[in-house]
Design an enzyme around this catalytic site. Sequence first.
Site, PDB file in Angstrom:
ATOM      1  N   ASP A   1      27.763 -30.782  24.456  1.00  0.00           N
ATOM      2  CA  ASP A   1      28.588 -30.103  23.583  1.00  0.00           C
ATOM      3  C   ASP A   1      29.781 -29.798  24.375  1.00  0.00           C
ATOM      4  OD1 ASP A   1      30.082 -29.398  21.269  1.00  0.00           O
ATOM      5  OD2 ASP A   1      28.633 -27.537  20.987  1.00  0.00           O
TER       6      ASP A   1
ATOM      7  N   ASP B   1      26.687 -32.450  30.527  1.00  0.00           N
ATOM      8  CA  ASP B   1      26.403 -31.425  29.519  1.00  0.00           C
ATOM      9  C   ASP B   1      26.811 -32.165  28.361  1.00  0.00           C
ATOM     10  OD1 ASP B   1      26.194 -28.823  28.446  1.00  0.00           O
ATOM     11  OD2 ASP B   1      28.290 -28.632  28.143  1.00  0.00           O
TER      12      ASP B   1
END
Length: 262
Positions: free
Chosen positions: A15, A13
């Site tokens: 952020d 992922d």
Amino acid sequence: MEKILEKEGFICDMDGVIYHGNRILDGVHEFVTWLIENNKKFVFLTNSPEKTPHELSMKLERMGLSVSADHFYTSAMATAEFLHTQAPGCTAYVIGEAALSKALYDQHIYMNDVNPDYVVVGETRTYCFEKIEKAIALVNNGAKLIGANPDTVGVTEKGIMPATGCLMAPIEIATGKKAYFVGKPNPLMIRHGLRKLGCHSADIAFIGDRMDTDIISGIESNVDTVLVLSGVTAREDIDSFPYRPKYVLNGVGDLLKGLKQS
């Protein structure tokens, strides 16, 4: 730690794992350097449909991290692939940013605001009543409702902002139709990432910072999950969920500690 480092590939992922806003997180430079130097396959996965892979690559470049555009996969791309497999050559009315429209164009899905097959919604800063009204009319006329992701809010440098789930809500309520959301926690995102890497699920680790989207989608895709505490989820939050990640780290920098010891 050794079991993670032995993996052939990594899906990460962005952020909360790689950066916060416009700041690279501790240990990320070293981690990405290790991935490249050890010929690991990797892809950065994001639920945001607002930027193209090239724009994401440029964002990291501005923060001092050089990663080519082919290492990124977005919910806009996943949405476009999903629609292409469902109905090749279909048309769509889009509420979203240019990156979402481009991803659809790349899959030969073209814009139609008269009688589209789909109404597609993603994060945008040009949301307005006119677009909601148009979407409602098209869905009531038979268009199917698709969301790039189910996130209700996103965290920005300015604070909390509404995400696709919020923007979708008035259309769902007014039409009585439920949208199909392509992004995480839908395991489609991870499966697309696996296909992009050319890896079997047993040969990758998925690194994320959210229990409710990242970890559950990894579990449902049968991949080893690594929760990092550098983003949304705190250690005390883990027990609030009926499932657990396989590994818990403070951040990707913890992987480097394992490297230094090995």
